[in-house]
Design a protein around this motif. Structure first.
Motif, PDB file in Angstrom:
ATOM      1  N   ASP A  13      79.895  51.552  93.690  1.00  0.00           N
ATOM      2  CA  ASP A  13      79.441  50.210  94.084  1.00  0.00           C
ATOM      3  C   ASP A  13      80.615  49.287  94.362  1.00  0.00           C
ATOM      4  O   ASP A  13      80.572  48.468  95.299  1.00  0.00           O
ATOM      5  N   LEU A  14      81.667  49.406  93.511  1.00  0.00           N
ATOM      6  CA  LEU A  14      82.840  48.555  93.702  1.00  0.00           C
ATOM      7  C   LEU A  14      83.594  48.901  94.985  1.00  0.00           C
ATOM      8  O   LEU A  14      84.196  48.041  95.624  1.00  0.00           O
ATOM      9  N   GLU A  15      83.581  50.189  95.328  1.00  0.00           N
ATOM     10  CA  GLU A  15      84.317  50.630  96.510  1.00  0.00           C
ATOM     11  C   GLU A  15      83.521  50.451  97.798  1.00  0.00           C
ATOM     12  O   GLU A  15      84.091  50.416  98.884  1.00  0.00           O
ATOM     13  N   THR A  16      82.196  50.338  97.670  1.00  0.00           N
ATOM     14  CA  THR A  16      81.354  50.204  98.863  1.00  0.00           C
ATOM     15  C   THR A  16      81.369  48.763  99.365  1.00  0.00           C
ATOM     16  O   THR A  16      81.183  47.823  98.589  1.00  0.00           O
ATOM     17  N   THR A  17      81.620  48.599 100.640  1.00  0.00           N
ATOM     18  CA  THR A  17      81.598  47.261 101.246  1.00  0.00           C
ATOM     19  C   THR A  17      80.617  47.250 102.423  1.00  0.00           C
ATOM     20  O   THR A  17      80.295  48.288 102.998  1.00  0.00           O
ATOM     21  N   LYS A  19      89.192  40.452 104.085  1.00  0.00           N
ATOM     22  CA  LYS A  19      89.274  41.790 104.668  1.00  0.00           C
ATOM     23  C   LYS A  19      88.346  41.865 105.874  1.00  0.00           C
ATOM     24  O   LYS A  19      87.124  41.881 105.741  1.00  0.00           O
ATOM     25  N   LEU A  20      88.948  41.938 107.017  1.00  0.00           N
ATOM     26  CA  LEU A  20      88.170  42.021 108.243  1.00  0.00           C
ATOM     27  C   LEU A  20      87.908  43.474 108.580  1.00  0.00           C
ATOM     28  O   LEU A  20      88.613  44.368 108.143  1.00  0.00           O
ATOM     29  N   ASN A  21      86.882  43.690 109.370  1.00  0.00           N
ATOM     30  CA  ASN A  21      86.562  45.046 109.800  1.00  0.00           C
ATOM     31  C   ASN A  21      87.741  45.629 110.572  1.00  0.00           C
ATOM     32  O   ASN A  21      88.350  44.958 111.397  1.00  0.00           O
ATOM     33  N   VAL A  27      83.524  40.199 108.455  1.00  0.00           N
ATOM     34  CA  VAL A  27      84.181  40.240 107.138  1.00  0.00           C
ATOM     35  C   VAL A  27      83.528  41.319 106.280  1.00  0.00           C
ATOM     36  O   VAL A  27      82.308  41.508 106.321  1.00  0.00           O
ATOM     37  N   LYS A  28      84.337  42.021 105.494  1.00  0.00           N
ATOM     38  CA  LYS A  28      83.821  43.029 104.561  1.00  0.00           C
ATOM     39  C   LYS A  28      83.645  42.408 103.172  1.00  0.00           C
ATOM     40  O   LYS A  28      84.552  41.748 102.673  1.00  0.00           O
TER      41      LYS A  28
END
Length: 208
Positions: free
Chosen positions: A125-129, A156-158, A178-179
């Protein structure tokens, strides 16, 4: 051990003849401690000493040997009566203890497995954006280069997509992706962006 014929007769002979245990021991060529143990019935003489005692007391050696056999049988019966049940109880206790310990280990292993699964999911969950499409509309002729740099530096932009700026005669549109990990995080980002946006006319975002 209880008093036997041997212990009773031996003590009786010694007292009748006014002998000390040491004096009787010398007659039988043994230690006075052996005499004491025999009289108390704690130990039984060897076959060699049985012969000496038989001659000294005038008692049949067969009777003394028979008594020894009976005592040994009684001792074995006591072992069978008390020791074997005790061993069985001990085995049963160890079996139950081992079972409880095994079940405890299994339960702990299951708990650890569940916790590891939860931690792995939390890590995922923490790694998923997720991609959020953000649009800012600024009033005409608003300097936006600092804001553009702020967005590129702090969020953090795509990958491969820069901030796109559309200049129109009457307005300026800034559109970028944005991520963020979730809606709450994106809402926080969006509020920060709005506070830093110059000449803001309108702003909105949605999941891309």
């Amino acid at each position: 051990m209880e008093e036997s014929i041997l212990s009773i007769k031996l003590k009786e002979y010694r007292l009748t003849n006014s002998l000390t245990q040491q004096e009787l021991a010398e007659k039988l060529d043994v230690s006075d401690k052996s005499i004491s143990q025999w009289e108390l019935g704690n130990t039984y003489p060897s076959k060699k000493n049985i012969i000496k005692i038989s001659e000294l007391l005038g008692i049949s050696m067969e009777l003394l040997l028979l008594e020894e056999v009976v005592e040994e049988k009684q001792h074995k019966n006591l072992v069978t009566k008390y020791l074997i049940p005790l061993l069985l109880v001990s085995v049963l206790f160890m079996t139950i203890f081992s079972y409880i310990k095994l079940e405890t280990i299994k339960r702990q292993d299951n708990e650890i497995a569940v916790k590891n699964k939860i931690l792995q999911q939390q890590k995922i969950d923490l790694e998923t954006t997720y991609d959020y499409h953000v649009v800012f509309v600024l009033i005409p002729r608003t300097p936006y280069s600092d804001f553009k740099e702020y967005i590129e530096k702090n969020y953090k932009l795509n990958d491969g997509i820069d901030v796109n700026v559309l200049n129109e005669e009457n307005y300026i549109v800034m559109s970028f992706i944005v991520k963020a990990h979730n809606n709450n995080e994106m809402e926080l980002f969006f509020q920060e962006m709005k506070e830093n946006a110059p000449g803001l006319s309108n702003a909105q975002y949605n999941i891309f």
